[in-house]
Design a protein around this motif. Sequence first.
Motif, PDB file in Angstrom:
ATOM      1  N   ASP A  53      -7.276  30.726 -14.581  1.00  0.00           N
ATOM      2  CA  ASP A  53      -7.276  30.232 -15.967  1.00  0.00           C
ATOM      3  C   ASP A  53      -7.171  28.703 -16.033  1.00  0.00           C
ATOM      4  OD1 ASP A  53      -7.402  30.065 -18.694  1.00  0.00           O
ATOM      5  OD2 ASP A  53      -5.634  31.301 -19.092  1.00  0.00           O
ATOM      6  N   MET A  54      -8.134  28.036 -15.405  1.00  0.00           N
ATOM      7  CA  MET A  54      -8.165  26.578 -15.467  1.00  0.00           C
ATOM      8  C   MET A  54      -8.442  26.060 -16.871  1.00  0.00           C
ATOM      9  SD  MET A  54      -7.227  25.110 -12.724  1.00  0.00           S
ATOM     10  CE  MET A  54      -7.790  23.426 -13.020  1.00  0.00           C
ATOM     11  N   ALA A  55      -9.015  26.884 -17.728  1.00  0.00           N
ATOM     12  CA  ALA A  55      -9.214  26.473 -19.119  1.00  0.00           C
ATOM     13  C   ALA A  55      -7.866  26.195 -19.787  1.00  0.00           C
ATOM     14  CB  ALA A  55      -9.983  27.546 -19.883  1.00  0.00           C
ATOM     15  N   GLN A  56      -6.878  27.021 -19.512  1.00  0.00           N
ATOM     16  CA  GLN A  56      -5.547  26.794 -20.056  1.00  0.00           C
ATOM     17  C   GLN A  56      -4.926  25.541 -19.456  1.00  0.00           C
ATOM     18  OE1 GLN A  56      -2.850  30.139 -19.798  1.00  0.00           O
ATOM     19  NE2 GLN A  56      -1.047  28.855 -20.193  1.00  0.00           N
ATOM     20  N   VAL A  57      -5.130  25.337 -18.165  1.00  0.00           N
ATOM     21  CA  VAL A  57      -4.607  24.134 -17.514  1.00  0.00           C
ATOM     22  C   VAL A  57      -5.188  22.885 -18.159  1.00  0.00           C
ATOM     23  CG1 VAL A  57      -4.594  22.793 -15.372  1.00  0.00           C
ATOM     24  CG2 VAL A  57      -4.160  25.262 -15.302  1.00  0.00           C
ATOM     25  N   MET A  58      -6.491  22.870 -18.381  1.00  0.00           N
ATOM     26  CA  MET A  58      -7.131  21.671 -18.924  1.00  0.00           C
ATOM     27  C   MET A  58      -6.801  21.451 -20.400  1.00  0.00           C
ATOM     28  SD  MET A  58      -8.249  20.242 -16.346  1.00  0.00           S
ATOM     29  CE  MET A  58      -8.814  18.838 -17.310  1.00  0.00           C
ATOM     30  N   ARG A  59      -6.333  22.500 -21.083  1.00  0.00           N
ATOM     31  CA  ARG A  59      -5.869  22.293 -22.459  1.00  0.00           C
ATOM     32  C   ARG A  59      -4.513  21.576 -22.494  1.00  0.00           C
ATOM     33  NH1 ARG A  59      -8.133  27.520 -23.275  1.00  0.00           N
ATOM     34  NH2 ARG A  59      -6.078  28.528 -23.084  1.00  0.00           N
ATOM     35  N   ALA A  60      -3.887  21.424 -21.332  1.00  0.00           N
ATOM     36  CA  ALA A  60      -2.570  20.796 -21.277  1.00  0.00           C
ATOM     37  C   ALA A  60      -2.641  19.273 -21.228  1.00  0.00           C
ATOM     38  CB  ALA A  60      -1.802  21.312 -20.057  1.00  0.00           C
ATOM     39  N   THR A  61      -3.846  18.694 -21.128  1.00  0.00           N
ATOM     40  CA  THR A  61      -3.949  17.239 -20.983  1.00  0.00           C
ATOM     41  C   THR A  61      -5.265  16.718 -21.538  1.00  0.00           C
ATOM     42  OG1 THR A  61      -3.826  15.410 -19.389  1.00  0.00           O
ATOM     43  CG2 THR A  61      -4.998  17.397 -18.672  1.00  0.00           C
TER      44      THR A  61
END
Length: 302
Positions: free
Chosen positions: A223-231
Amino acid sequence: MRELDFDALRRTRAHHPEAVLEVAAGRRRPPHLPADGRLMLIAADHPARGAIGAGGDPTAMGDREELLTRLVAALERPGVDGVLGTADILEDLLLLGALDDKVIIGSMNRGGLAGASFELDDRFTGYDAETIAAMRFDGGKMLTRIDYDDGGSIATLEASARAVDQLADRGLMAMVEPFISTRVDGKLTNVLTTDAVVRSVGIASGLGRTSRHTWLKLPVVPDMAQVMRATTLPTLLLGGDPTGPPEEYLAAWQATLALPGVRGLIVGRTLLFPPDGDVGAAVDTAVAMVHSGQPAHDGAMA
């Protein structure tokens, strides 16, 4: 891979060490990001932390001539934008004439030796911001591992924040590589879950008195989409030393490179020591993924 004159390199190091500064001063620098706004960088700072294994070979990176030969071969491939390394490796590459028109990132903290009892003590034993600027390099990278059960992690956070500030003061990229880490049966392990990486992103993004020159270097996790929503910070994906088949990690890189904010790859062992030994083919595959996507932005590097 072409033959390099290591005898001449050793003679220069012994008799004309100031040549490093002369070459650095005359080196052609890339003034901007590539036109598509993405970066493909080769990582080569592992040996200074005692991490010399790659592809199942525990000493693969321990032969300096072999490592330099593979690095030069990778840097000569079209679409490779630059390199991350410690002073010893970057100075070898400078003297070998391999760094014209390349983005250069100096590795700053290598004191947390792999497997040591003090591994989490990621002291700044490599480059500092002053030297990175004097060498006309483009930025500095800091490994920032955080163990909630180790009070020493606060020293790493403080040192990383100071490095972010010092690089930003000079208009240089501050590349932060954060991990939430823990010890399992005494061995330090990075927690590669989505939640842990999201938490590390928030911590890393807040280091220093400014984030205007901060970039992140992150592992690919579920779930890198969630990671990239963090920044909103520009992010490069790290390659690590994957153990699965190439088609698995290549597919994961490809999917993640399409996400907003992801600006490219920074990969070392996976490309320098591929399973079939073909450095050029491995690098070309990664370059195609990085530079075949939609433009991210144009403009200055940091």
